[in-house]
Scaffold this active site. Structure first.
Site, short mmCIF file in Angstrom:
data_model
loop_
_atom_site.label_atom_id
_atom_site.label_comp_id
_atom_site.label_asym_id
_atom_site.label_seq_id
_atom_site.Cartn_x
_atom_site.Cartn_y
_atom_site.Cartn_z
N LYS A 11 0.97 -4.10 -6.21
CA LYS A 11 0.67 -4.92 -5.04
C LYS A 11 -0.77 -5.46 -5.11
O LYS A 11 -1.56 -5.02 -5.96
CB LYS A 11 0.89 -4.07 -3.79
CG LYS A 11 2.35 -3.60 -3.58
CD LYS A 11 2.46 -2.83 -2.27
CE LYS A 11 3.88 -2.37 -1.99
NZ LYS A 11 3.98 -1.74 -0.64
N HIS A 117 5.07 -0.84 -5.19
CA HIS A 117 6.45 -0.78 -4.68
C HIS A 117 7.31 -0.22 -5.80
O HIS A 117 7.11 -0.54 -6.97
CB HIS A 117 6.94 -2.18 -4.32
CG HIS A 117 8.44 -2.23 -4.14
ND1 HIS A 117 9.04 -1.91 -2.94
CD2 HIS A 117 9.44 -2.52 -5.01
CE1 HIS A 117 10.37 -2.01 -3.09
NE2 HIS A 117 10.63 -2.38 -4.34
N GLU A 128 16.84 -5.95 -6.62
CA GLU A 128 15.43 -6.33 -6.77
C GLU A 128 15.14 -6.85 -8.18
O GLU A 128 14.36 -7.79 -8.35
CB GLU A 128 14.54 -5.14 -6.41
CG GLU A 128 14.62 -4.82 -4.91
CD GLU A 128 13.81 -3.60 -4.49
OE1 GLU A 128 13.28 -2.89 -5.37
OE2 GLU A 128 13.70 -3.36 -3.28
P1 IDP Z 1 8.37 2.09 0.60
O1 IDP Z 1 7.43 1.04 0.03
O2 IDP Z 1 7.79 3.46 0.42
O3 IDP Z 1 9.78 1.98 0.07
P2 IDP Z 1 9.28 0.86 3.08
O4 IDP Z 1 9.65 1.61 4.35
O5 IDP Z 1 10.37 0.21 2.33
O6 IDP Z 1 8.44 1.88 2.18
O7 IDP Z 1 8.20 -0.20 3.51
C1 IDP Z 1 7.81 -1.24 2.64
C2 IDP Z 1 6.32 -1.45 2.74
O8 IDP Z 1 5.98 -1.91 4.06
C3 IDP Z 1 5.47 -0.19 2.56
O9 IDP Z 1 5.28 0.16 1.21
C4 IDP Z 1 4.19 -0.59 3.24
O10 IDP Z 1 3.39 -1.43 2.41
C5 IDP Z 1 4.71 -1.40 4.42
N1 IDP Z 1 4.86 -0.57 5.64
C6 IDP Z 1 5.84 0.34 5.87
N2 IDP Z 1 5.66 0.94 7.07
C7 IDP Z 1 4.54 0.37 7.61
C8 IDP Z 1 3.83 0.56 8.85
O11 IDP Z 1 4.19 1.39 9.71
N3 IDP Z 1 2.71 -0.21 9.03
C9 IDP Z 1 2.29 -1.13 8.12
N4 IDP Z 1 2.93 -1.35 6.95
C10 IDP Z 1 4.03 -0.60 6.69
MG MG Z 2 11.17 0.45 0.38
#
Ligand code: IDP
Ligand code: MG
Length: 156
Positions: A11, A117, A128
């Site tokens: 990222k 990610h 993806e």
């Molecule tokens: P992951 O990346 O661990 O799979 P996901 O729930 O899919 O997590 O969320 C995607 C991305 O969104 C996270 O990696 C993070 O960058 C962002 N994100 C997730 N939850 C939050 C939040 O509560 N506040 C701000 N950004 C968030």
């Molecule tokens: Mg995710």
């Protein structure tokens, strides 16, 4: 054994904090094989699809701004159980909750700017990889250290 391919995004904070080599090196040393890699700018539509599960969250706009704050590196990684193994190396979403030793645990203290990610299941990995790579951008070759990466009974 279950050879899988997964999608990693390094990222903008990984790019802007000069952490790319550090991150690639962790995956390489684990034994994962880089089968695709390129730098891209994430456009609105692509991000809206990629993060469609978060579209209604209050932080979605700020997530988009973050993901567009520099180009990113996308990488396809192959190996036995690559999808779950990679999620372990990356760590849970929030850097401040991630164990030391994981990428997020060592390099991030944020719930948003969390460096990488990684696809979270075989279904999302397939989706993806297709989103980010065309077929001719993915490559097939053997690592030279394959005999030591896997035990004899683990090789195909
Ligand atoms: P992951 O990346 O661990 O799979 P996901 O729930 O899919 O997590 O969320 C995607 C991305 O969104 C996270 O990696 C993070 O960058 C962002 N994100 C997730 N939850 C939050 C939040 O509560 N506040 C701000 N950004 C968030
Ligand atoms: Mg995710």
């Amino acid at each position: 054994m279950k050879e899988e391919t997964t999608l990693i995004i390094m990222k903008p904070d990984a790019v802007l904090r000069n952490l790319l080599g550090e991150i690639v090196s962790r995956f390489e040393r684990k034994g994962l094989k880089i089968v695709g890699m390129k730098m891209v700018k994430l456009e609105d539509t692509l991000l809206e699809n990629h993060y469609s599960h978060l579209k209604d969250k209050p932080f979605f706009e700020s997530l988009k701004n973050y993901m567009q704050s520099s180009p990113v590196i996308v990488m396809a990684l192959s190996g036995v159980n690559a999808i779950s193994a990679t999620r372990l190396i990356v760590g849970p979403t929030k850097g401040y909750e991630a164990d030391a030793g994981s990428i997020r645990g060592d390099l991030s203290i944020s719930g948003q700017t969390n460096i990488v990610h990684a696809s979270d299941s075989p279904e999302t990995a397939k989706e993806e990889l297709e989103r980010f790579f065309s077929k001719d951008e993915l490559f097939n070759y053997d690592r030279l250290d394959l005999d030591f990466i896997y035990g004899e009974d683990e090789r195909e």
